[in-house]
Design an enzyme around this catalytic site. Structure first.
Site, PDB file in Angstrom:
ATOM      1  N   ASP A  66       0.880  -1.159   0.000  1.00 10.26           N
ATOM      2  CA  ASP A  66       0.000   0.000   0.000  1.00 10.26           C
ATOM      3  C   ASP A  66       0.925   1.218   0.000  1.00 10.26           C
ATOM      4  OD1 ASP A  66      -2.067   1.801   0.063  1.00 10.26           O
ATOM      5  OD2 ASP A  66      -3.169   0.814   1.668  1.00 10.26           O
TER       6      ASP A  66
HETATM    7  C1  BGC Z   1      -4.989   3.376   0.153  1.00 16.29           C
HETATM    8  C2  BGC Z   1      -5.087   2.414  -1.026  1.00 16.29           C
HETATM    9  C3  BGC Z   1      -4.900   3.172  -2.306  1.00 16.29           C
HETATM   10  C4  BGC Z   1      -3.552   3.871  -2.261  1.00 16.29           C
HETATM   11  C5  BGC Z   1      -3.283   4.686  -3.492  1.00 16.29           C
HETATM   12  C6  BGC Z   1      -3.708   4.176   0.097  1.00 16.29           C
HETATM   13  O1  BGC Z   1      -3.685   5.155   1.101  1.00 16.29           O
HETATM   14  O2  BGC Z   1      -5.030   2.650   1.359  1.00 16.29           O
HETATM   15  O3  BGC Z   1      -6.328   1.774  -1.019  1.00 16.29           O
HETATM   16  O4  BGC Z   1      -4.975   2.271  -3.383  1.00 16.29           O
HETATM   17  O5  BGC Z   1      -3.544   4.765  -1.154  1.00 16.29           O
HETATM   18  O6  BGC Z   1      -4.120   5.793  -3.550  1.00 16.29           O
END
Ligand code: BGC
Length: 759
Positions: free
Chosen positions: A229
């Site tokens: 993530d």
């Molecule tokens: C979120 C993800 C997301 C990523 C990119 C993260 O903070 O938890 O779900 O895909 O950011 O935006």
């Protein structure tokens, strides 16, 4: 490894390999032009394509795309085909917007309705969440676009989501928190999986080799690559070693250098790096097979978003007022009637191609009606008595009032949890005041997770759970209000009567950096069943404008082997006057398991459309896993020979038929008896039983001589054998050493040798 990839990797420098395993920007991988390795482009997800044209910007300026309903609404459709169709449409938008991999779907469990991001997740039930994830992934990937199944694992809260340590026992992890991921990985083969931010049992998910390598890659056979993530990696080398292939976002020169350095100084085996490179290249080249060009048909996708919303909206209560007659005098009240609240905040936020406004859609459909509007509340936490007074006067003179109530973003979003399950003070006061003067009041709520209604539900005629229903949801609500569409959504999560009743209440959101999943397996309806706690609306509940009768339940065999499974059939008849759809749910109840099990668990479902008077036969196949549970001693899913009830239901609280079947387990489980095994465990083990049974008589006699019995004068006044049963055999023998011819440990070792040698 394919020979081509192996040859390519052998030509890459160490620096190029390290760079490939780290993003080049917020959304792209690092290409290697001299070797013809292209960049891979990813974008959020999950219910729309949030393509940010400047790859160095995390959020600003995302291009218009269709905002489909969020996962809570999607799961409430219980319609696999429809979710697959949405996946296909998402892929078409990815192709048009130059996106190789869409970041979604999310398959985490709704452990508590307080989870700020619950709107992005499907269900409190792993089977339903898994089925939805499979359908969405299959849809997207059928068009040559990848998905990223997220957030693996246990991202069940937003509080301290970057650091919290989720303490989850192994069985709960397997049966509840990993099961939807397992199903999706095995059945739909997502191109990528995204790890979560949090720690699981002491180790960051991004550095957790049990989760990433042992379970996901080895046990489930995941062949794609694992990405972090955004910002989830603390120690890049530890993450690579654990199986985390791609770190996002980039650029991160210091990380690339750290990887190079670690290989040079021998801390990281280059084979580990090569394996991550292979996985990333494999997906990168697969993505490039699908050219990213053209446009998508925004109108067709808007219409699809409309159809999905129609099936996901749930009619929770109806005293007969709905559907409304189009010619009435209608008071339309509430900010979200005029400003549609159709999605949540955070990384999933979509810049929609267009938005259907509920009030406009009501105007379009109720052409003969007299409509008056009052906003009723603001989307902040101020209290405005004047707005309530205006709404009341508008409602009083109307034939009916329709109240649109949306949960404001300060109460529900990615990034923070909810602190209560309440609407705002203003909204509750508004509903009460309006329904007092106008008993024919319909409340439409727009939110991503359950709210409590105890204060006001009895005073209103009907309640529609409109969810965050996507950009076309406004039409869907109007369709349902006026009966153009017969509602067919059912809840994919329980609506509790109060926050204090919820399963994780005492263990939420954790403290000192740790959250204990103390309720174990018992989340959602599993908990309310076990404790017999009344709920506001049960899992699987949803009303229709017609009625359905279930008849002729059948099972393909009353006695069967676990590996063969069994097929359940039931006839469903539409007994009302309108065409409609019914969701038939199949739960399994284990009569007598050796470990504690939930009262019932969802293991199959089917949604069918029926004309008035029509009957169709629903058929649901139950397999090995429908009856199995995860046994931490055997380290595998096991079945046990015995009786099971198969419950054919319209909701978790509306069981229409029960069929009892006998399952024969074909497993030949290894003997797990050891030095610490109790007498009861010896007795329960089929091989151990034959050895211990003759000994029990001697042990009973020895104990009687040492301790007497509960009647013995001057004795201990207890049934000592009752206590001994749950003590290790070796400990019991220690208390009776004087009767033995050898030390107790030696004696048990001998018995263990015998039992482990048995077939
Ligand atoms: C979120 C993800 C997301 C990523 C990119 C993260 O903070 O938890 O779900 O895909 O950011 O935006």
């Amino acid at each position: 490894m394919s020979e081509d990839l192996a040859a390519l990797i052998s030509q890459m420098s160490l620096e190029e390999k390290a760079a490939l395993c780290t993003g080049a920007s917020a959304w792209t991988s690092t290409p290697v032009e001299r070797l013809g390795i292209p960049e891979l482009i990813v974008s959020d997800g999950p219910h729309g394509v949030r393509k940010v044209p400047d790859v160095n910007s995390m959020a600003i300026g995302s291009l218009p795309s269709t905002c489909f309903p969020t996962a809570s609404c999607l799961a409430s459709t219980w319609n696999r085909d429809l979710i697959r169709e949405m996946g296909e449409a998402l892929a078409e938008e990815c192709i048009a917007l130059n996106v190789d991999v869409l970041l979604g779907p999310g398959a985490n469990m709704k452990r508590s309705p307080l989870g700020g991001r619950n709107f992005e997740y499907f269900s409190e039930d792993p089977y339903l969440a898994g089925e939805m994830a499979v359908s969405m992934i299959n849809g997207v990937q059928s068009k040559g676009v990848g998905t990223s199944l997220k957030h693996y694992a246990a991202n069940n809260q937003e509080f301290q989501r970057f650091s919290i340590n989720a303490e989850i026992d192994e069985r709960t992890l397997r049966e509840i928190y990993l099961a939807a991921f397992e199903k999706a990985v095995k059945e739909a083969k997502p191109w990528t999986v995204m790890c979560s931010y949090n720690k699981v049992n002491g180790t960051f998910a991004s550095q957790n080799s049990t989760l990433l390598t042992d379970i996901l890659k080895k046990e489930w056979g995941f062949e794609g690559f694992i990405m972090s993530d955004w910002g989830a990696v603390r120690d890049r080398i530890a993450a690579l070693k654990a199986g985390l292939d791609w770190e996002m976002p980039g650029p991160q020169d210091r990380r690339v250098k750290a990887v190079v350095e670690a290989v040079r100084n021998g801390d990281l085996d280059v084979a580990v790096l090569n394996e991550s490179v292979r996985r990333i290249l494999n997906i990168t080249f697969r993505a490039k097979i699908t050219p990213k060009t053209g446009t998508f048909d925004a109108e067709v996708h808007h219409e699809l978003a409309h159809r999905i919303a129609c099936e996901g909206v749930v009619l929770l209560k109806n005293n007969g007022l709905l559907p409304l007659k189009a010619h009435e005098h209608i008071a339309v009240i509430g900010h979200s009637a005029e400003t549609a609240h159709f999605q949540g905040g955070g990384s999933s936020h979509i810049n929609p191609t267009k938005v259907s406004v509920p009030f406009n859609e009501i105007k379009n459909q109720a052409t003969d009606a007299e409509l008056i509007y009052a906003p009723g509340y603001l989307m902040d936490n101020t209290f405005q008595q004047g707005m309530i007074d205006t709404a009341v006067s508008v409602a009083r003179t109307a034939d009916v009032a329709v109240l649109f109530i949306a949960l404001p973003s300060y109460k529900e979003s990615e990034g923070y949890d909810r602190t209560d399950l309440d609407l705002t003070e203003q909204q509750v006061a508004l509903i009460k005041a309006v329904s007092k003067v106008q008993p024919k009041t319909v409340v439409v709520i727009n939110n991503g997770a359950p709210v409590v209604m105890g204060d006001w539900i009895d005073g209103v005629a009907a309640v529609i759970e409109g969810w965050m229903m996507g950009q076309a949801g406004g039409i869907a609500i109007a369709d349902i209000l006026f009966g153009k569409v017969n509602p067919s959504g059912k809840l994919a999560e329980t609506f509790p009567a109060s926050l204090i009743d919820t399963p994780a209440y005492l263990n939420w959101p954790g403290e000192s950096g740790e959250v204990r999943y103390g309720e174990g397996l018992f989340i959602g309806y599993r908990y309310y069943d076990a404790k017999n706690v009344p709920v506001l609306f049960p899992f699987g509940h949803g009303l229709s404008y017609t009625t359905f009768e279930y008849s002729h339940p059948k099972v393909s065999a009353s006695s069967f082997k676990d590996v063969d499974g069994v097929t359940v059939k039931v006839d469903v008849t539409n007994t009302g006057k309108l065409a409609g759809a019914e969701i038939v749910q199949v739960y399994v109840h284990d009569h007598d398991a050796s470990l504690v099990r939930p009262e019932k668990e969802l293991k199959g479902f089917a949604k069918i459309f029926l004309e008035p008077g029509e009957t169709k036969t629903v058929s649901v196949k139950l397999d090995f896993r429908s009856f199995a549970f995860y046994h931490t001693e055997f380290k595998q899913w096991i079945t046990e020979t015995g009786e099971f009830d198969i419950l054919i239901a319209a909701s978790a609280a509306d069981i229409r038929h029960t069929l009892t079947v006998k399952l024969e387990s074909t497993l030949d489980l290894p003997c797990v008896l050891d030095m610490e095994s109790t007498i009861r465990e010896w007795v329960t083990d089929k091989r151990g039983n034959t050895i211990i049974t003759p000994l029990i008589k001697n042990i009973t006699e020895m104990s009687r001589q040492s301790f007497g019995d509960d009647q013995s004068e001057g004795g201990v006044g207890m049934d000592t054998m009752e206590m001994f049963y749950d003590m290790p055999l070796v400990s019991v023998l220690m208390f009776n050493q004087q009767f033995l011819t050898m030390p107790p440990e030696e004696m048990v070792e001998g018995l263990l040798r015998q039992v482990h040698a048995m077939k």
